[in-house]
Design a protein around this motif. Sequence first.
Motif, PDB file in Angstrom:
ATOM      1  N   SER A  41       0.865  -1.169   0.000  1.00 37.20           N
ATOM      2  CA  SER A  41       0.000   0.000   0.000  1.00 37.20           C
ATOM      3  C   SER A  41       0.906   1.225   0.000  1.00 37.20           C
ATOM      4  O   SER A  41       1.810   1.325   0.838  1.00 37.20           O
ATOM      5  CB  SER A  41      -0.884  -0.027   1.254  1.00 37.20           C
ATOM      6  N   LEU A  42       0.695   2.131  -0.942  1.00 35.52           N
ATOM      7  CA  LEU A  42       1.568   3.292  -1.097  1.00 35.52           C
ATOM      8  C   LEU A  42       0.750   4.563  -1.216  1.00 35.52           C
ATOM      9  O   LEU A  42      -0.182   4.640  -2.010  1.00 35.52           O
ATOM     10  CB  LEU A  42       2.443   3.136  -2.350  1.00 35.52           C
ATOM     11  N   ALA A  43       1.095   5.572  -0.407  1.00 36.65           N
ATOM     12  CA  ALA A  43       0.483   6.900  -0.505  1.00 36.65           C
ATOM     13  C   ALA A  43       1.428   7.750  -1.359  1.00 36.65           C
ATOM     14  O   ALA A  43       2.502   8.129  -0.898  1.00 36.65           O
ATOM     15  CB  ALA A  43       0.301   7.514   0.875  1.00 36.65           C
ATOM     16  N   PRO A  44       1.081   8.006  -2.619  1.00 33.86           N
ATOM     17  CA  PRO A  44       2.019   8.652  -3.537  1.00 33.86           C
ATOM     18  C   PRO A  44       2.442  10.063  -3.131  1.00 33.86           C
ATOM     19  O   PRO A  44       3.560  10.478  -3.429  1.00 33.86           O
ATOM     20  CB  PRO A  44       1.295   8.654  -4.878  1.00 33.86           C
ATOM     21  N   ASP A  45       1.594  10.803  -2.464  1.00 37.32           N
ATOM     22  CA  ASP A  45       1.960  12.171  -2.095  1.00 37.32           C
ATOM     23  C   ASP A  45       3.032  12.216  -1.014  1.00 37.32           C
ATOM     24  O   ASP A  45       3.950  13.021  -1.075  1.00 37.32           O
ATOM     25  CB  ASP A  45       0.729  12.959  -1.631  1.00 37.32           C
ATOM     26  N   SER A  46       2.937  11.323  -0.027  1.00 34.37           N
ATOM     27  CA  SER A  46       3.882  11.346   1.091  1.00 34.37           C
ATOM     28  C   SER A  46       4.975  10.299   0.952  1.00 34.37           C
ATOM     29  O   SER A  46       6.014  10.393   1.601  1.00 34.37           O
ATOM     30  CB  SER A  46       3.145  11.112   2.409  1.00 34.37           C
ATOM     31  N   GLY A  47       4.743   9.269   0.149  1.00 35.29           N
ATOM     32  CA  GLY A  47       5.694   8.176   0.030  1.00 35.29           C
ATOM     33  C   GLY A  47       5.564   7.146   1.142  1.00 35.29           C
ATOM     34  O   GLY A  47       6.334   6.197   1.210  1.00 35.29           O
ATOM     35  N   ALA A  48       4.582   7.319   2.030  1.00 30.54           N
ATOM     36  CA  ALA A  48       4.372   6.351   3.105  1.00 30.54           C
ATOM     37  C   ALA A  48       3.896   5.030   2.499  1.00 30.54           C
ATOM     38  O   ALA A  48       3.101   5.017   1.570  1.00 30.54           O
ATOM     39  CB  ALA A  48       3.344   6.873   4.100  1.00 30.54           C
ATOM     40  N   PHE A  49       4.435   3.924   3.021  1.00 31.29           N
ATOM     41  CA  PHE A  49       4.022   2.625   2.511  1.00 31.29           C
ATOM     42  C   PHE A  49       3.824   1.637   3.652  1.00 31.29           C
ATOM     43  O   PHE A  49       4.337   1.819   4.752  1.00 31.29           O
ATOM     44  CB  PHE A  49       5.048   2.063   1.515  1.00 31.29           C
ATOM     45  N   GLU A  50       3.060   0.595   3.346  1.00 29.71           N
ATOM     46  CA  GLU A  50       2.874  -0.530   4.244  1.00 29.71           C
ATOM     47  C   GLU A  50       2.981  -1.807   3.424  1.00 29.71           C
ATOM     48  O   GLU A  50       2.446  -1.878   2.320  1.00 29.71           O
ATOM     49  CB  GLU A  50       1.500  -0.499   4.917  1.00 29.71           C
ATOM     50  N   VAL A  51       3.693  -2.791   3.959  1.00 27.06           N
ATOM     51  CA  VAL A  51       3.763  -4.118   3.359  1.00 27.06           C
ATOM     52  C   VAL A  51       2.865  -5.005   4.197  1.00 27.06           C
ATOM     53  O   VAL A  51       2.986  -5.044   5.425  1.00 27.06           O
ATOM     54  CB  VAL A  51       5.210  -4.662   3.354  1.00 27.06           C
ATOM     55  N   LEU A  52       1.929  -5.687   3.525  1.00 24.49           N
ATOM     56  CA  LEU A  52       0.956  -6.527   4.229  1.00 24.49           C
ATOM     57  C   LEU A  52       1.108  -7.986   3.834  1.00 24.49           C
ATOM     58  O   LEU A  52       1.388  -8.300   2.677  1.00 24.49           O
ATOM     59  CB  LEU A  52      -0.463  -6.060   3.891  1.00 24.49           C
ATOM     60  N   HIS A  53       0.914  -8.854   4.808  1.00 28.29           N
ATOM     61  CA  HIS A  53       0.815 -10.290   4.579  1.00 28.29           C
ATOM     62  C   HIS A  53      -0.563 -10.679   5.078  1.00 28.29           C
ATOM     63  O   HIS A  53      -0.807 -10.678   6.285  1.00 28.29           O
ATOM     64  CB  HIS A  53       1.921 -11.036   5.327  1.00 28.29           C
ATOM     65  N   GLY A  54      -1.469 -10.914   4.156  1.00 26.60           N
ATOM     66  CA  GLY A  54      -2.872 -11.089   4.538  1.00 26.60           C
ATOM     67  C   GLY A  54      -3.402  -9.765   5.051  1.00 26.60           C
ATOM     68  O   GLY A  54      -3.261  -8.736   4.391  1.00 26.60           O
ATOM     69  N   ASP A  55      -3.953  -9.757   6.254  1.00 33.88           N
ATOM     70  CA  ASP A  55      -4.472  -8.524   6.851  1.00 33.88           C
ATOM     71  C   ASP A  55      -3.484  -7.895   7.833  1.00 33.88           C
ATOM     72  O   ASP A  55      -3.801  -6.893   8.470  1.00 33.88           O
ATOM     73  CB  ASP A  55      -5.786  -8.805   7.587  1.00 33.88           C
ATOM     74  N   SER A  56      -2.290  -8.479   7.968  1.00 36.43           N
ATOM     75  CA  SER A  56      -1.310  -8.000   8.950  1.00 36.43           C
ATOM     76  C   SER A  56      -0.253  -7.116   8.304  1.00 36.43           C
ATOM     77  O   SER A  56       0.303  -7.468   7.259  1.00 36.43           O
ATOM     78  CB  SER A  56      -0.605  -9.187   9.612  1.00 36.43           C
ATOM     79  N   ILE A  57       0.041  -6.002   8.950  1.00 39.52           N
ATOM     80  CA  ILE A  57       1.125  -5.132   8.495  1.00 39.52           C
ATOM     81  C   ILE A  57       2.428  -5.759   8.965  1.00 39.52           C
ATOM     82  O   ILE A  57       2.630  -5.993  10.154  1.00 39.52           O
ATOM     83  CB  ILE A  57       0.987  -3.709   9.073  1.00 39.52           C
ATOM     84  N   VAL A  58       3.323  -6.058   8.014  1.00 40.63           N
ATOM     85  CA  VAL A  58       4.611  -6.651   8.384  1.00 40.63           C
ATOM     86  C   VAL A  58       5.740  -5.635   8.361  1.00 40.63           C
ATOM     87  O   VAL A  58       6.756  -5.806   9.023  1.00 40.63           O
ATOM     88  CB  VAL A  58       4.958  -7.876   7.509  1.00 40.63           C
ATOM     89  N   ALA A  59       5.571  -4.546   7.601  1.00 37.37           N
ATOM     90  CA  ALA A  59       6.586  -3.488   7.556  1.00 37.37           C
ATOM     91  C   ALA A  59       5.931  -2.192   7.099  1.00 37.37           C
ATOM     92  O   ALA A  59       4.909  -2.200   6.418  1.00 37.37           O
ATOM     93  CB  ALA A  59       7.721  -3.852   6.617  1.00 37.37           C
ATOM     94  N   SER A  60       6.539  -1.069   7.482  1.00 37.19           N
ATOM     95  CA  SER A  60       6.047   0.240   7.050  1.00 37.19           C
ATOM     96  C   SER A  60       7.213   1.209   7.013  1.00 37.19           C
ATOM     97  O   SER A  60       8.295   0.932   7.538  1.00 37.19           O
ATOM     98  CB  SER A  60       4.946   0.758   7.991  1.00 37.19           C
ATOM     99  N   GLY A  61       6.994   2.335   6.385  1.00 36.97           N
ATOM    100  CA  GLY A  61       8.024   3.359   6.298  1.00 36.97           C
ATOM    101  C   GLY A  61       7.710   4.339   5.198  1.00 36.97           C
ATOM    102  O   GLY A  61       6.553   4.504   4.798  1.00 36.97           O
ATOM    103  N   SER A  62       8.767   4.975   4.694  1.00 39.72           N
ATOM    104  CA  SER A  62       8.633   5.936   3.594  1.00 39.72           C
ATOM    105  C   SER A  62       9.618   5.566   2.496  1.00 39.72           C
ATOM    106  O   SER A  62      10.691   5.031   2.761  1.00 39.72           O
ATOM    107  CB  SER A  62       8.942   7.350   4.076  1.00 39.72           C
ATOM    108  N   ILE A  63       9.238   5.872   1.269  1.00 48.13           N
ATOM    109  CA  ILE A  63      10.094   5.614   0.117  1.00 48.13           C
ATOM    110  C   ILE A  63      10.022   6.815  -0.813  1.00 48.13           C
ATOM    111  O   ILE A  63       8.980   7.466  -0.919  1.00 48.13           O
ATOM    112  CB  ILE A  63       9.667   4.317  -0.612  1.00 48.13           C
ATOM    113  N   LYS A  64      11.152   7.147  -1.428  1.00 53.46           N
ATOM    114  CA  LYS A  64      11.145   8.211  -2.431  1.00 53.46           C
ATOM    115  C   LYS A  64      12.122   7.868  -3.530  1.00 53.46           C
ATOM    116  O   LYS A  64      13.096   7.136  -3.318  1.00 53.46           O
ATOM    117  CB  LYS A  64      11.477   9.572  -1.809  1.00 53.46           C
TER     118      LYS A  64
END
Length: 71
Positions: A41-64
């Motif tokens: 899941s990626l928010a293009p304006d802020s670069g915030a992302f979440e990596v999900l495995h099923g319904d669980s968030i396994v990692a998050s952060g920002s990317i640019k």
Amino acid sequence: MTKTVNFQSLSREMEETAVEFSELKVHQPTILSGPVKFSLSLAPDSGAFEVLHGDSIVASGSIKLVEVSLS
């Protein structure tokens, strides 16, 4: 809002695109004992992302995207 990033639409090859991760947090380790499907899941304006495995968030952060000059 989330967005699927298509690197071809950016005129870049994914393997040749430099990115910078920041504020990376691993929420839950995932044991890879066979095929595992992750969602991104990626928010293009802020670069915030979440990596999900099923319904669980396994990692998050920002990317640019990082511009690399070839001099």
